[in-house]
Design a protein around this motif. Structure first.
Motif, mmCIF file in Angstrom:
data_model
loop_
_atom_site.group_PDB
_atom_site.id
_atom_site.type_symbol
_atom_site.label_atom_id
_atom_site.label_comp_id
_atom_site.label_asym_id
_atom_site.label_seq_id
_atom_site.Cartn_x
_atom_site.Cartn_y
_atom_site.Cartn_z
ATOM 1 N N SER A 146 11.080 -2.822 -9.664
ATOM 2 C CA SER A 146 10.923 -1.644 -9.865
ATOM 3 C C SER A 146 9.378 -1.195 -8.391
ATOM 4 O O SER A 146 9.635 -0.089 -8.147
ATOM 5 C CB SER A 146 10.194 -0.703 -10.756
ATOM 6 O OG SER A 146 8.591 -2.375 -11.016
ATOM 7 N N THR A 147 9.863 -2.141 -7.634
ATOM 8 C CA THR A 147 9.237 -1.668 -5.736
ATOM 9 C C THR A 147 10.196 -1.866 -5.177
ATOM 10 O O THR A 147 10.832 -2.197 -4.892
ATOM 11 C CB THR A 147 8.006 -2.301 -5.286
ATOM 12 O OG1 THR A 147 7.054 -2.800 -6.379
ATOM 13 C CG2 THR A 147 6.532 -1.854 -4.541
ATOM 14 N N ASN A 207 9.549 -13.036 -9.449
ATOM 15 C CA ASN A 207 9.496 -11.439 -9.394
ATOM 16 C C ASN A 207 8.503 -11.193 -8.765
ATOM 17 O O ASN A 207 7.824 -9.850 -9.553
ATOM 18 C CB ASN A 207 9.919 -11.290 -11.040
ATOM 19 C CG ASN A 207 8.274 -11.862 -12.176
ATOM 20 O OD1 ASN A 207 7.242 -13.059 -11.331
ATOM 21 N ND2 ASN A 207 8.830 -11.467 -12.986
ATOM 22 N N VAL A 208 7.331 -11.634 -8.011
ATOM 23 C CA VAL A 208 6.514 -10.743 -7.487
ATOM 24 C C VAL A 208 6.590 -10.618 -5.934
ATOM 25 O O VAL A 208 6.850 -11.466 -4.951
ATOM 26 C CB VAL A 208 4.969 -10.692 -7.589
ATOM 27 C CG1 VAL A 208 3.923 -10.825 -7.245
ATOM 28 C CG2 VAL A 208 4.719 -11.264 -8.830
ATOM 29 N N VAL A 209 6.984 -9.731 -5.463
ATOM 30 C CA VAL A 209 6.656 -8.976 -3.766
ATOM 31 C C VAL A 209 5.609 -10.303 -3.890
ATOM 32 O O VAL A 209 4.098 -9.484 -3.989
ATOM 33 C CB VAL A 209 6.802 -8.179 -3.351
ATOM 34 C CG1 VAL A 209 6.220 -7.297 -2.128
ATOM 35 C CG2 VAL A 209 7.679 -6.777 -4.153
ATOM 36 N N PRO A 210 6.128 -10.801 -2.114
ATOM 37 C CA PRO A 210 4.291 -11.841 -2.163
ATOM 38 C C PRO A 210 3.577 -10.733 -1.352
ATOM 39 O O PRO A 210 3.606 -10.043 -0.571
ATOM 40 C CB PRO A 210 5.406 -12.263 -0.481
ATOM 41 C CG PRO A 210 6.509 -12.471 -1.357
ATOM 42 C CD PRO A 210 7.395 -11.580 -1.571
ATOM 43 N N GLU A 267 0.685 -6.329 0.015
ATOM 44 C CA GLU A 267 0.453 -5.609 -1.309
ATOM 45 C C GLU A 267 1.442 -6.274 -2.288
ATOM 46 O O GLU A 267 2.779 -5.694 -2.434
ATOM 47 C CB GLU A 267 1.336 -4.448 -0.968
ATOM 48 C CG GLU A 267 0.113 -3.526 -2.347
ATOM 49 C CD GLU A 267 0.252 -1.782 -1.991
ATOM 50 O OE1 GLU A 267 -0.711 -1.574 -0.813
ATOM 51 O OE2 GLU A 267 1.000 -1.528 -2.011
ATOM 52 N N ALA A 268 0.634 -6.998 -3.054
ATOM 53 C CA ALA A 268 2.232 -7.799 -4.381
ATOM 54 C C ALA A 268 1.986 -6.373 -5.316
ATOM 55 O O ALA A 268 1.238 -5.113 -5.096
ATOM 56 C CB ALA A 268 0.675 -8.764 -5.149
ATOM 57 N N ASN A 269 3.175 -6.676 -6.005
ATOM 58 C CA ASN A 269 3.989 -5.524 -6.485
ATOM 59 C C ASN A 269 5.314 -6.592 -7.057
ATOM 60 O O ASN A 269 5.434 -7.137 -7.369
ATOM 61 C CB ASN A 269 4.596 -4.658 -6.187
ATOM 62 C CG ASN A 269 4.306 -3.340 -7.024
ATOM 63 O OD1 ASN A 269 4.360 -3.336 -7.586
ATOM 64 N ND2 ASN A 269 3.935 -2.353 -5.886
ATOM 65 N N ASP A 277 5.629 -6.731 1.766
ATOM 66 C CA ASP A 277 5.443 -7.957 1.214
ATOM 67 C C ASP A 277 5.395 -8.420 2.716
ATOM 68 O O ASP A 277 5.594 -8.584 3.905
ATOM 69 C CB ASP A 277 7.299 -8.039 1.568
ATOM 70 C CG ASP A 277 8.356 -9.010 0.858
ATOM 71 O OD1 ASP A 277 7.228 -9.929 1.227
ATOM 72 O OD2 ASP A 277 8.942 -9.248 0.932
ATOM 73 N N ALA A 278 4.246 -9.755 2.442
ATOM 74 C CA ALA A 278 3.239 -10.460 3.795
ATOM 75 C C ALA A 278 4.909 -11.309 3.701
ATOM 76 O O ALA A 278 4.411 -12.240 4.916
ATOM 77 C CB ALA A 278 2.457 -10.807 2.771
ATOM 78 N N LEU A 279 5.697 -12.084 3.432
ATOM 79 C CA LEU A 279 5.940 -13.074 3.295
ATOM 80 C C LEU A 279 7.525 -12.529 4.293
ATOM 81 O O LEU A 279 7.975 -13.022 5.548
ATOM 82 C CB LEU A 279 7.022 -13.647 2.451
ATOM 83 C CG LEU A 279 7.664 -14.983 2.553
ATOM 84 C CD1 LEU A 279 6.900 -16.191 2.917
ATOM 85 C CD2 LEU A 279 8.352 -15.257 0.986
ATOM 86 N N VAL A 280 7.448 -11.165 4.361
ATOM 87 C CA VAL A 280 8.849 -10.693 5.123
ATOM 88 C C VAL A 280 8.287 -10.491 6.500
ATOM 89 O O VAL A 280 9.206 -10.561 7.538
ATOM 90 C CB VAL A 280 9.557 -9.475 4.432
ATOM 91 C CG1 VAL A 280 10.291 -9.456 5.566
ATOM 92 C CG2 VAL A 280 9.718 -9.906 2.939
#
Ligand code: HGY
Ligand code: MN
Ligand code: MN
Length: 414
Positions: free
Chosen positions: A229-230, A276-279, A223-225, A237-240
């Motif tokens: 602030s997340t 600055n975006v969670v992958p 989920e991109a976020n 996080d898809a990359l993690v």
């Protein structure tokens, strides 16, 4: 009859220039303008010899030199001219230039074989752009190359667009198939790309078998976020998740594979790819290779199991899609034997070696009697700008190729 090393080296160097850049890198990836320039340059060498190349429905370049009996099946030699990005000078090129050098030596000596000769440059062996290579050899052998007009390459272009610009109609690729009885044998001269010949100081390798290779596209949907602030506990996080999976690939191979088993994640794309975006999405290519089919399947199932455990609860979903598969393949014992007796006659030192790298021969051996001749890669380095093979080994490899053609020509098989 002796091959002309000086000419072989000058062809290799000239083809290298087709993809050489000022920064010291060299890339002639399939379908690029550098690839097209390399192919035109190569065809020009044959035209200068009075031989007219043709290009088939799969984009393979084929040059035929008639023998005394044109009804006999052809002795075929070849390899590929496409490279990986920032690749080397010899991978693929040597087998194409080797075929050219055999034709040129025969012509210069006024020697006509009984069998026709065909030299072939296979299309897209490496599979850099779409992930699945061996396109030209698959088409010739009637093996499904697992391609579709809608495949998207790493630059976001469709296969139909890319191949159309190259002169290939995706739906016509299968028409390039050859009849089984049209080929006497297929011979591929190649650099070893591993270090076994180099470590032993041996000049010639005769390939026993080629490792099978299975390639996959993996997509992890998170989920991109907002990265500020997340809070960590709310993230998908898809990359993690991808990083966790990738980091465990070597452990799984060590646990379930053998000394030849390898698995690699060689590409990765993150979306939206912003600091600055969670992958939200991560896409990568995985490949598994081994000399045994069962090991490839076992590693595949263990990797899927681990991927599932990593993704559960951490992200929304994942896709694991096989994009190509070629089973491990032994080379023809007849062709191997012919190469071996030639090498012995020449009194060159040699080893029988398996190939961890794949080659068009992997596919060709499914349909035609196929053999491969290896020459050493210094320090085993390949798919790198540091790829290097000594001229004395190139000379021996080309000579073995020529003498094998001459010997095999004496064997008429009905
Ligand atoms: O990837 C390979 O093994 C080959 O070099 N294409
Ligand atoms: Mn390669
Ligand atoms: Mn190659």
């Amino acid at each position: 009859m002796k091959i002309n090393l000086e000419k072989v080296i000058s062809y290799i160097n000239e083809l290298y220039q087709c993809g050489a850049r000022g920064d010291g890198t060299h890339s002639r990836v399939a379908y690029s303008k550098e690839d097209i320039k390399g192919r035109e340059t190569f065809m020009g060498y044959f035209m200068a010899l009075g031989l007219q190349p043709r290009v088939d429905e799969a984009g393979n370049i084929i040059i035929r030199m008639e023998g005394k009996d044109s009804s006999l099946p052809a002795i075929v030699m070849g390899s590929h001219l496409d490279t990986v990005p920032d690749g080397g000078r010899y991978d693929g090129v040597l087998g194409c230039v080797g075929g050219l050098c055999v034709c040129e030596t025969l012509l210069e000596n006024g020697y006509q074989l009984s069998h026709p000769i065909e030299v072939i440059v296979f299309t897209d062996e490496e599979g850099f752009r779409f992930g699945n290579g061996l396109l030209g050899s698959s088409a010739i052998c009637g093996v499904n190359p697992m391609i579709s007009e809608d495949d998207i390459d790493m630059y976001g272009e469709t296969r139909s667009e890319v191949m159309k610009a190259y002169g290939i109609n995706v739906s016509a690729v299968h028409k390039a198939k050859w009849k089984k009885d049209s080929v006497h044998c297929f011979l591929e001269l190649h650099i070893e790309q591993g270090a076994s010949l180099y470590k032993k100081g041996t000049s010639i390798g005769i390939v026993s078998s080629i490792a099978g290779v299975s390639r996959y596209e993996v997509v992890i949907h998170g989920e991109a976020n907002h990265s500020g602030s997340t809070v960590m506990s709310d993230r998908k996080d898809a990359l993690v998740a991808a990083a966790d999976f990738i980091s465990q690939v070597p452990r799984i191979v060590a646990e379930y594979g053998n000394e030849f088993t390898v698995a690699t994640v060689g590409t990765i794309k993150v979306s939206p790819n912003s600091v600055n975006v969670v992958p939200g999405m991560c896409t990568f290519n995985l490949e598994i290779r081994d000399q045994e089919d069962e090991i490839i399947s076992l590693i595949e199932s263990k990797l899927i199991e681990y991927l599932k455990s990593v993704c559960e609860g951490a992200v929304n979903s994942y896709d694991f899609r096989k994009i190509s598969y070629h089973e491990p393949a032994p080379m023809s014992s007849w062709v191997k034997g012919e190469i071996e007796s030639v090498v012995k006659d020449l009194e060159f030192d040699y080893e029988i070696v398996p190939s961890g790298a794949f080659h068009d021969s992997l596919v060709m051996t499914e349909r035609f009697k196929t053999g491969m001749i290896f020459v050493p890669s210094v320090k085993g380095i390949s798919h790198s700008r540091d790829e290097f093979t000594h001229e004395k080994d190139i000379e021996k490899g080309c000579q073995v190729l020529l003498n094998t053609v001459l010997e095999i020509d004496k064997k008429i098989i009905n």
